[in-house]
Design an enzyme around this catalytic site. Structure first.
Site, PDB file in Angstrom:
ATOM      1  N   GLU A 174     -18.462 -16.928   3.824  1.00 45.52           N
ATOM      2  CA  GLU A 174     -17.019 -17.095   4.084  1.00 45.52           C
ATOM      3  C   GLU A 174     -16.583 -18.515   3.744  1.00 45.52           C
ATOM      4  OE1 GLU A 174     -13.512 -16.930   4.334  1.00 45.52           O
ATOM      5  OE2 GLU A 174     -14.306 -14.989   5.010  1.00 45.52           O
ATOM      6  N   LEU A 225     -13.569 -16.476  10.451  1.00 45.91           N
ATOM      7  CA  LEU A 225     -13.891 -15.160   9.885  1.00 45.91           C
ATOM      8  C   LEU A 225     -12.665 -14.253   9.987  1.00 45.91           C
ATOM      9  CD1 LEU A 225     -17.417 -14.631  11.531  1.00 45.91           C
ATOM     10  CD2 LEU A 225     -16.866 -15.743   9.364  1.00 45.91           C
ATOM     11  N   ILE A 227       5.245  -5.719   3.117  1.00 45.15           N
ATOM     12  CA  ILE A 227       5.194  -7.086   3.662  1.00 45.15           C
ATOM     13  C   ILE A 227       6.600  -7.689   3.752  1.00 45.15           C
ATOM     14  CG2 ILE A 227       4.344  -9.439   3.236  1.00 45.15           C
ATOM     15  CD1 ILE A 227       1.853  -8.093   1.906  1.00 45.15           C
ATOM     16  N   LEU A 275       9.511  -6.162   3.980  1.00 43.43           N
ATOM     17  CA  LEU A 275      10.358  -5.499   4.982  1.00 43.43           C
ATOM     18  C   LEU A 275       9.905  -5.832   6.405  1.00 43.43           C
ATOM     19  CD1 LEU A 275      10.953  -2.008   3.300  1.00 43.43           C
ATOM     20  CD2 LEU A 275      12.429  -4.036   3.247  1.00 43.43           C
ATOM     21  N   GLU A 282      14.996  -6.413  -4.998  1.00 45.17           N
ATOM     22  CA  GLU A 282      13.888  -5.567  -5.463  1.00 45.17           C
ATOM     23  C   GLU A 282      14.112  -5.158  -6.919  1.00 45.17           C
ATOM     24  OE1 GLU A 282      10.958  -3.283  -6.468  1.00 45.17           O
ATOM     25  OE2 GLU A 282      10.821  -4.263  -4.515  1.00 45.17           O
ATOM     26  N   VAL A 323      14.711 -11.906  -9.390  1.00 44.83           N
ATOM     27  CA  VAL A 323      14.954 -13.333  -9.173  1.00 44.83           C
ATOM     28  C   VAL A 323      14.356 -14.071 -10.369  1.00 44.83           C
ATOM     29  CG1 VAL A 323      14.325 -15.326  -7.745  1.00 44.83           C
ATOM     30  CG2 VAL A 323      15.007 -13.179  -6.657  1.00 44.83           C
ATOM     31  N   LEU A 348      -5.389  -1.831   1.513  1.00 50.11           N
ATOM     32  CA  LEU A 348      -5.220  -1.606   2.947  1.00 50.11           C
ATOM     33  C   LEU A 348      -6.519  -1.958   3.665  1.00 50.11           C
ATOM     34  CD1 LEU A 348      -3.442   1.868   2.747  1.00 50.11           C
ATOM     35  CD2 LEU A 348      -2.374  -0.287   3.436  1.00 50.11           C
ATOM     36  N   HIS A 361       4.128  17.704  26.696  1.00 53.82           N
ATOM     37  CA  HIS A 361       5.592  17.566  26.781  1.00 53.82           C
ATOM     38  C   HIS A 361       5.931  16.657  27.964  1.00 53.82           C
ATOM     39  CE1 HIS A 361       9.814  18.726  26.646  1.00 53.82           C
ATOM     40  NE2 HIS A 361       9.765  18.843  27.966  1.00 53.82           N
TER      41      HIS A 361
END
Length: 467
Positions: A33, A38, A185, A187, A204, A238, A321, A446
């Site tokens: 690392e 970590l 990220i 939003l 966007e 942009v 992810l 319920h």
């Protein structure tokens, strides 16, 4: 020279989980690392700190806007941003210490420094002092993750022009925040600062937000965000940020070019995605092949072009992810230990942790149309769900896509409160090849929001009870 069965480069969710699983299977393991702590991006400057700020800012907004209608009288909440940042840091510290403990518990050596592959079976580790040591190993796993994607010609200083890292640590609420990129990220972090008082505009390039997610869900989600105060400029790019003045001057034009306009901002968040992190790993010299997008090329068993070298997570193909990386980490550890390891890429949930949340697993309608698969749709709105009604949190719906012939569930998409928690019953069902009928006949407690999933499954067979 130290010798190992497995050396893993990177200790994000992919790397550290891979290390633990390999150690459980009896291998002698080390992790490399380069950072002081970590946990990689996810624990330090990504998933975890953003969830702390999303939670705190949501409660801040609730106290200011929702308490009164529930009969809870409080004076207007005051923001103590340093204290909120401290709350975030406590969460990070707790998680990071947890990973350190797991390394010790599983007798995994932590080699602090930058890892470089010198070839099959050899890894060099260079510490902060510049001293390099090399270790021998039977197998190597590259779990180096990803870095922030840069926008051409725009320099990120993490003060006024920030990436997700800087956006998690602003020292004051920006009056005007421009977010470049309407992905997860952008939003999520846009939501944090909007709730705390910023005016948020999202620019966007595509003509929609959240590319890749179900179109119908995304349309409703955009309307909800606009009602919350988000402004969107879609089909726009942009082209420059002038940082010379007290305010940032942001040049925006149509994606196709022409008609530029200048927007004023206090902070610009560049959130156009992430790119594989391969810098300084010695991959080219070692002969590890990369694809046209800079990702490490792997076969179906995570093996690279060099024997004994494997790769997982953000640095390889597939969704970036944390939980995908974790599953791959477990699978590759099992394969290296001579067992069967497998990841089902058709059942990997994705979640946007805004309010309401958006979650999804499996195929979208667009995917199924493109593949020419005949399907049936079942939908159920939270406006018709008892629990959501009494809590007055009725935004959103559940949508289930099932194979028209077999009734097998192919995809589930939810927009609503706690959608990220609710998606997992769909994931479990799909992992077992279950049908909409199976889901519809499973008794749900319920009153819960999860009943909306059962009702959507009933709706596939056109027999929803509550609508």
């Amino acid at each position: 020279m130290a010798s190992y069965d497995l050396v893993i480069i990177g200790t994000g969710p992919g790397g550290y989980v891979c290390a633990i699983r390999a150690a459980q299977l009896g291998l002698k393991v080390a992790v490399v690392e380069k950072n002081a702590t970590l946990g990689g991006t996810c624990l330090n400057v990504g998933c975890m700190p953003s969830k702390a700020l999303l939670h705190a800012s949501e409660l801040f907004e609730e106290a200011g806007h929702s308490f009164a209608k529930m009969g809870i009288g409080v004076s207007a909440p005051k923001l103590d941003l340093p204290a909120m940042m401290n709350f975030k840091q406590q969460g990070i510290d707790g998680n990071v210490k947890g990973v350190e403990y797991l390394m010790k518990k599983n007798k995994i050596d932590v080699l602090v420094g930058k890892g470089k592959i010198l070839g099959a079976g050899k890894v060099e580790v260079t510490g902060a002092d510049g001293k390099a040591t090399s270790v021998d190993t039977k197998s190597i796993v590259i779990a180096s993750g990803s870095a922030v994607a840069q926008l051409k010609g725009i320099e990120i200083d993490e003060k006024r022009v920030v990436s997700s890292t800087g956006a998690l640590s602003l020292d004051k609420v920006p009056g005007k925040l421009i977010v470049v990129g309407a992905g997860v990220i952008g939003l999520e972090l846009g939501s944090v600062w909007r709730r705390l008082g910023a005016e948020v505009t999202v620019v966007e390039f595509l003509d929609r937000i959240l590319p890749g997610m179900d179109g119908e869900v995304v349309k409703q989600f955009q309307r909800i965000l606009e009602k919350q105060g988000f402004a969107f400029k879609l089909g726009a790019k942009v082209t420059g940020v002038d940082t010379s003045g007290a305010k940032l001057a942001v040049k925006v034009e149509a994606a196709a070019g022409g008609n530029p306009e200048t927007l004023e901002a206090d902070v610009v968040l560049v959130a156009i995605g992430r790119v594989p992190y391969t810098e300084g790993l010695g991959l080219k010299e070692a002969g590890v092949a990369l694809d046209e997008r800079g990702r490490v090329v792997i076969d179906d068993h995570f093996a690279t072009s060099v024997k004994g070298v494997y790769a997982i997570g953000d640095v390889v193909r597939g969704p970036m992810l944390a939980h995908k990386a974790e599953d791959e980490g477990v699978a590759v550890a099992e394969l290296i230990a001579g067992k069967a390891g497998h990841v089902n890429y058709d059942v990997i949930p994705g979640v946007v942790y805004t309010t309401p949340e958006v979650s999804s697993v499996g195929k979208t309608e667009e995917d199924l149309k493109q593949a020419g698969i005949a399907y049936t749709v079942g939908k159920f709105p939270f406006t018709a769900n008892g629990r959501s009604k009494v809590n007055q949190t009725t935004d959103g719906f559940v949508k289930i896509l099932a194979d028209a012939k077999t009734d097998r569930v192919l995809g589930v998409h939810i927009i609503g409160r706690e959608a990220g928690e609710m998606i997992h019953e769909a994931a479990v069902l799909m992992e077992f090849g279950g049908s909409a009928e199976d889901l519809a006949r499973t008794c749900h407690a319920h009153p819960t929001r999860s009943e909306a999933i059962k009702e959507a499954a009933l709706s596939v067979g056109k027999r929803a009870i509550h609508m």
